[in-house]
Design a protein around this motif. Structure first.
Motif, mmCIF file in Angstrom:
data_model
loop_
_atom_site.group_PDB
_atom_site.id
_atom_site.type_symbol
_atom_site.label_atom_id
_atom_site.label_comp_id
_atom_site.label_asym_id
_atom_site.label_seq_id
_atom_site.Cartn_x
_atom_site.Cartn_y
_atom_site.Cartn_z
ATOM 1 N N LYS A 20 47.416 33.682 39.458
ATOM 2 C CA LYS A 20 47.044 34.579 40.471
ATOM 3 C C LYS A 20 48.089 35.390 41.210
ATOM 4 O O LYS A 20 47.976 36.167 41.605
ATOM 5 N N ALA A 21 49.418 34.396 41.303
ATOM 6 C CA ALA A 21 50.455 35.159 41.960
ATOM 7 C C ALA A 21 51.012 36.336 40.884
ATOM 8 O O ALA A 21 51.476 37.229 41.599
ATOM 9 N N VAL A 22 50.868 35.982 39.628
ATOM 10 C CA VAL A 22 51.267 37.385 38.761
ATOM 11 C C VAL A 22 50.238 38.389 38.535
ATOM 12 O O VAL A 22 50.326 39.505 38.827
ATOM 13 N N CYS A 23 48.928 38.011 38.715
ATOM 14 C CA CYS A 23 47.846 38.875 38.415
ATOM 15 C C CYS A 23 46.634 38.711 39.322
ATOM 16 O O CYS A 23 45.695 38.315 38.699
ATOM 17 N N PRO A 24 46.863 39.063 40.506
ATOM 18 C CA PRO A 24 45.577 38.378 41.501
ATOM 19 C C PRO A 24 44.455 39.291 41.358
ATOM 20 O O PRO A 24 43.251 38.947 41.789
ATOM 21 N N GLU A 25 44.482 40.406 40.378
ATOM 22 C CA GLU A 25 43.310 41.315 40.293
ATOM 23 C C GLU A 25 42.437 40.767 39.295
ATOM 24 O O GLU A 25 41.164 41.054 38.991
ATOM 25 N N VAL A 26 42.786 39.727 38.322
ATOM 26 C CA VAL A 26 42.122 38.880 37.193
ATOM 27 C C VAL A 26 41.854 37.849 37.682
ATOM 28 O O VAL A 26 41.061 37.062 37.117
ATOM 29 N N PHE A 27 42.835 36.971 38.094
ATOM 30 C CA PHE A 27 42.671 35.339 38.353
ATOM 31 C C PHE A 27 42.651 35.316 39.688
ATOM 32 O O PHE A 27 43.199 35.786 40.720
ATOM 33 N N ARG A 28 41.905 34.079 40.097
ATOM 34 C CA ARG A 28 41.924 33.499 41.549
ATOM 35 C C ARG A 28 41.928 31.868 41.357
ATOM 36 O O ARG A 28 41.437 31.316 40.379
ATOM 37 N N LEU A 29 42.715 31.368 42.412
ATOM 38 C CA LEU A 29 42.510 29.877 42.437
ATOM 39 C C LEU A 29 40.979 29.331 42.953
ATOM 40 O O LEU A 29 40.947 29.770 44.188
ATOM 41 N N ASN A 30 40.440 28.593 42.526
ATOM 42 C CA ASN A 30 39.138 28.118 43.141
ATOM 43 C C ASN A 30 39.546 26.540 43.545
ATOM 44 O O ASN A 30 39.386 25.580 42.815
ATOM 45 N N GLU A 31 40.108 26.588 44.685
ATOM 46 C CA GLU A 31 40.188 25.134 45.208
ATOM 47 C C GLU A 31 39.272 24.055 45.345
ATOM 48 O O GLU A 31 39.509 23.052 45.003
ATOM 49 N N ASN A 32 38.016 24.528 45.346
ATOM 50 C CA ASN A 32 36.892 23.758 45.463
ATOM 51 C C ASN A 32 36.717 23.159 44.195
ATOM 52 O O ASN A 32 36.341 22.003 43.988
ATOM 53 N N LEU A 33 36.683 23.931 43.210
ATOM 54 C CA LEU A 33 36.674 23.235 41.509
ATOM 55 C C LEU A 33 37.810 22.579 41.115
ATOM 56 O O LEU A 33 37.745 21.985 40.034
#
Length: 88
Positions: A20-33
């Motif tokens: 996410k830090a490198v490419c937030p347009e493609v990845f996100r961190l799902n903290e719930n999962l």
């Protein structure tokens, strides 16, 4: 041959957030999962996606064929025909 898109082995992901830090347009961190997700596989140039893949400390991000990404990654596909009827 189908184009390649990024995918994540969610079992191996440690939710570090590097992708996410490198490419937030493609990845996100799902903290719930407790793992990262691909939210837009074509949202950035391939070289930036590859940089995110290279930055993954557990190497759980990889390229896969994009044959049916929407069916396997989008639980809800909008039915635009119904929306047209609703807003007439």
């Amino acid at each position: 041959m189908a184009p390649k898109i990024p995918a994540i082995d969610t079992e191996a992901c440690i939710a570090c957030g590097n992708c996410k830090a490198v490419c937030p347009e493609v990845f996100r961190l799902n903290e719930n999962l407790g793992h990262s997700e691909v939210i837009n596989p074509t949202g950035a140039p391939k070289d930036r996606i590859q940089e995110a893949i290279d930055q993954c400390p557990v190497q759980c991000i990889y390229w896969q064929e994009s044959t049916d990404w929407r069916k396997t990654h989008m639980p809800f596909l909008p039915n635009y025909d119904n929306l047209t009827r609703i807003f007439r």
